[in-house]
Motif scaffolding. Structure first.
Motif, PDB file in Angstrom:
ATOM      1  N   PRO A   1      -1.273   9.044   2.948  1.00  0.00           N
ATOM      2  CA  PRO A   1       1.031   8.115   2.517  1.00  0.00           C
ATOM      3  C   PRO A   1       0.152   7.380   4.156  1.00  0.00           C
ATOM      4  O   PRO A   1      -0.782   7.172   5.006  1.00  0.00           O
ATOM      5  N   VAL A   2       1.222   6.083   4.204  1.00  0.00           N
ATOM      6  CA  VAL A   2       1.441   4.631   5.312  1.00  0.00           C
ATOM      7  C   VAL A   2       2.047   5.278   6.059  1.00  0.00           C
ATOM      8  O   VAL A   2       3.218   5.723   6.138  1.00  0.00           O
ATOM      9  N   TYR A   3       1.534   5.159   6.944  1.00  0.00           N
ATOM     10  CA  TYR A   3       2.481   5.576   8.771  1.00  0.00           C
ATOM     11  C   TYR A   3       3.112   4.260   9.198  1.00  0.00           C
ATOM     12  O   TYR A   3       1.853   3.349   9.662  1.00  0.00           O
ATOM     13  N   PHE A   4       4.542   4.162   9.538  1.00  0.00           N
ATOM     14  CA  PHE A   4       4.754   2.351  10.463  1.00  0.00           C
ATOM     15  C   PHE A   4       5.014   2.983  11.326  1.00  0.00           C
ATOM     16  O   PHE A   4       5.527   3.841  11.617  1.00  0.00           O
ATOM     17  N   LYS A   5       4.587   2.224  12.637  1.00  0.00           N
ATOM     18  CA  LYS A   5       5.530   3.038  13.841  1.00  0.00           C
ATOM     19  C   LYS A   5       6.990   2.235  13.691  1.00  0.00           C
ATOM     20  O   LYS A   5       7.633   0.691  13.283  1.00  0.00           O
TER      21      LYS A   5
ATOM     22  N   LEU B   1       0.884  -1.336   0.201  1.00  0.00           N
ATOM     23  CA  LEU B   1      -0.112   0.138   0.021  1.00  0.00           C
ATOM     24  C   LEU B   1       0.662   0.951  -0.167  1.00  0.00           C
ATOM     25  O   LEU B   1       0.822   2.577  -0.344  1.00  0.00           O
ATOM     26  N   ALA B   2       2.177   1.364   0.831  1.00  0.00           N
ATOM     27  CA  ALA B   2       2.349   2.284   1.052  1.00  0.00           C
ATOM     28  C   ALA B   2       3.402   2.828  -1.019  1.00  0.00           C
ATOM     29  O   ALA B   2       3.758   3.502  -0.819  1.00  0.00           O
ATOM     30  N   SER B   3       3.599   1.562  -1.318  1.00  0.00           N
ATOM     31  CA  SER B   3       4.729   1.258  -2.571  1.00  0.00           C
ATOM     32  C   SER B   3       3.601   2.146  -2.906  1.00  0.00           C
ATOM     33  O   SER B   3       4.198   3.248  -4.109  1.00  0.00           O
ATOM     34  N   ASN B   4       2.373   2.879  -3.480  1.00  0.00           N
ATOM     35  CA  ASN B   4       1.330   3.122  -4.278  1.00  0.00           C
ATOM     36  C   ASN B   4       0.926   3.969  -3.347  1.00  0.00           C
ATOM     37  O   ASN B   4      -0.165   4.656  -4.691  1.00  0.00           O
ATOM     38  N   SER B   5       1.073   4.526  -2.874  1.00  0.00           N
ATOM     39  CA  SER B   5       0.664   5.209  -1.964  1.00  0.00           C
ATOM     40  C   SER B   5       1.201   7.272  -2.983  1.00  0.00           C
ATOM     41  O   SER B   5       1.579   8.008  -1.970  1.00  0.00           O
TER      42      SER B   5
ATOM     43  N   ASP C   1       4.073   7.005  -1.681  1.00  0.00           N
ATOM     44  CA  ASP C   1       4.819   5.496  -3.612  1.00  0.00           C
ATOM     45  C   ASP C   1       5.581   5.996  -3.695  1.00  0.00           C
ATOM     46  O   ASP C   1       6.735   7.178  -3.309  1.00  0.00           O
ATOM     47  N   ALA C   2       6.467   4.444  -3.706  1.00  0.00           N
ATOM     48  CA  ALA C   2       8.253   5.062  -4.558  1.00  0.00           C
ATOM     49  C   ALA C   2       8.867   5.416  -5.820  1.00  0.00           C
ATOM     50  O   ALA C   2       9.788   6.106  -6.254  1.00  0.00           O
ATOM     51  N   GLY C   3       7.475   5.853  -6.334  1.00  0.00           N
ATOM     52  CA  GLY C   3       7.607   6.656  -7.647  1.00  0.00           C
ATOM     53  C   GLY C   3       8.539   8.196  -7.101  1.00  0.00           C
ATOM     54  O   GLY C   3       8.828   8.692  -7.946  1.00  0.00           O
ATOM     55  N   THR C   4       8.333   8.722  -5.919  1.00  0.00           N
ATOM     56  CA  THR C   4       8.055   9.549  -5.092  1.00  0.00           C
ATOM     57  C   THR C   4      10.196   9.780  -5.705  1.00  0.00           C
ATOM     58  O   THR C   4      10.562  11.340  -6.058  1.00  0.00           O
ATOM     59  N   MET C   5      10.033   9.100  -5.140  1.00  0.00           N
ATOM     60  CA  MET C   5      12.672   9.056  -6.014  1.00  0.00           C
ATOM     61  C   MET C   5      12.558   8.137  -6.270  1.00  0.00           C
ATOM     62  O   MET C   5      14.104   8.636  -7.154  1.00  0.00           O
ATOM     63  N   ARG C   6      12.286   6.960  -7.159  1.00  0.00           N
ATOM     64  CA  ARG C   6      12.530   6.005  -7.782  1.00  0.00           C
ATOM     65  C   ARG C   6      11.517   5.404  -8.943  1.00  0.00           C
ATOM     66  O   ARG C   6      10.765   4.929  -8.694  1.00  0.00           O
TER      67      ARG C   6
END
Length: 426
Positions: free
Chosen positions: A264-268, A253-257, A283-288
């Motif tokens: 955004p997706v939050y990780f503790k 989900l985070a990789s596609n957000s 989303d990972a595409g923000t940087m790569r």
């Protein structure tokens, strides 16, 4: 108004209308502000000057930063992968060199249908290798998972990318949620879609392939730190149980957000001293545009040396499956906020994807590695009527399938690079 006499009743009526107008404007703003402040207070991000290492509680060995790989996580995972691989999985050639195929899959939204069709056609054609490492970002994360699981999952891969509609991925947020979640769209449909295919059976299959010495890496972006995070999905799967399934889904989900489109997706995370914080991932595409795999292959060399393996006796073979066109696509853009925004995002994604591919090629050439690139052909003209158009995605899937099944002539350099005769060094 002239000679009109204004009576008390008229004044009261005007006052009521004026007050009502003020309330219509002020009350929603007040409610939104209160709610927004409440949301802001719930964040517990690490301080800006925080220098401690943090990790996912109970899963300290599942991720690393791409530009500063954690040797305890990344290198150990690759060392274990050498130990676990089958003797016949990656045979040695006549020069005594063992080749490890590595696949990187790009993002690009609905265009993932091309990569899905390509993989299916590649399986049918018969030359699709057993990949040692597979990486994926954004839409490519879905493709990477199916590719990792092999030909037996080609039917599910096809179904996933040819039955999607926009409503299966997103729905509009109301004004309160736009401000509180930080996105124009709700990811609830996407969460439901991810849950429908990431079940305990799929997790068990990923864990099985991981224990076979193969590695699946998915990328996200830690927006707080502006760093690209690499998640070892096989390690996540091997944890087992409900927490493993939940974490696996959350990473996808985070990789596609995509920022602003989805929340955004939050990780503790927990520090060495026991402090608990949350990280904001998008989303990972923000940087790569394509997972920058060169760091991983360098870690493979380090892992081989630790095991006493001569690095010159093995060689990564790089395959890049880009779901983007590498040529400009002309399109008449409507004069609207949505149309202009979508077009701008598409342009940024295409440019980023191209830059990452050139960077990967430069590193492969410098190290004498076999470089293989596939991408959406320039003669394919998209005719999308919505962001995820079933008919158009089927057409793109079929094009990818046809390109691969006929024996794809892999590009040995990125488009525009003149030295087409550059090849691998033995």
């Amino acid at each position: 108004m002239g000679n009109r006499i204004i009576r008390y009743g008229d004044v009261r009526a005007i006052s009521k209308k004026w007050l009502a107008g003020i309330l219509v404007i002020v009350l929603p703003i007040s409610l939104i502000s209160i709610r927004s402040c409440t949301i802001v207070r719930t964040r517990c991000a690490a301080p800006i000057d925080f220098g401690e290492k943090v990790s996912i509680s109970g899963m300290s060995d599942i991720r690393s930063y791409i530009d500063d790989p954690d040797p305890v996580v990344m290198q150990k995972s690759l060392i274990d992968s050498f130990k676990e691989e089958g003797s016949g999985d990656y045979p040695t050639n006549e020069f005594g060199i063992k080749t490890y195929p590595v696949l990187a899959v790009s993002g690009a939204g609905a265009n993932g249908a091309y990569g899905a069709g390509f993989l299916r056609g590649w399986s049918k054609e018969g030359s699709r290798p057993l990949f040692k490492i597979i990486t994926g970002v954004s839409t490519g994360a879905f493709i990477a998972i199916y590719a990792f699981l092999g030909r037996d999952y080609d039917d599910r891969l096809e179904s996933f990318f040819t039955t999607l509609a926009t409503k299966d991925i997103m729905k509009r947020n109301n004004v309160f949620n736009i401000l509180s979640e930080g996105s124009f769209m709700s990811s609830a449909p996407l969460i439901k879609k991810i849950a429908s295919f990431v079940d305990e059976d799929l997790i068990a299959r990923v864990a099985k392939e991981h224990k076979r010495g193969r590695r699946l890496f998915i990328g996200t972006v830690n927006l707080d730190a502006q760093e690209f995070v690499v998640w070892d999905m096989g390690a996540v799967a091997c944890k087992g149980g409900p927490d493993s399934v939940k974490m696996f889904r959350k990473i996808i989900l985070a990789s596609n957000s995509l920022p602003m489109t989805f929340p955004p997706v939050y990780f503790k995370v927990v520090s060495a001293s026991g402090d608990i914080y949350d990280e904001m991932h998008v989303d990972a595409g923000t940087m790569r545009g394509v997972f920058y795999i060169d760091r991983l292959t360098k870690n493979m060399e380090g892992a081989a040396k630790i095991l006493g393996i001569d690095p010159s006796k093995y060689r990564p073979q790089i395959y890049i499956l880009s779901n983007c066109s590498m040529s400009p696509i002309r399109q008449q853009v409507k004069k609207s906020l949505v149309a202009i925004s979508v077009r701008a995002i598409d342009t940024v994604v295409a440019s980023e994807n191209s830059g990452d591919i050139y960077r990967l090629y430069a590193n492969a050439k410098r190290r004498g590695l076999d470089f293989n690139l596939a991408y959406v052909p320039a003669d394919f003209k998209p005719q999308l009527k919505e962001l995820f158009d079933k008919k158009e995605m089927r057409r793109l899937f079929n094009r990818g399938y046809d390109d691969a099944i006929s024996g794809y002539k892999w590009h040995k350099t990125p488009p525009g690079y003149e030295a087409e005769d550059d090849g691998p060094k033995n």
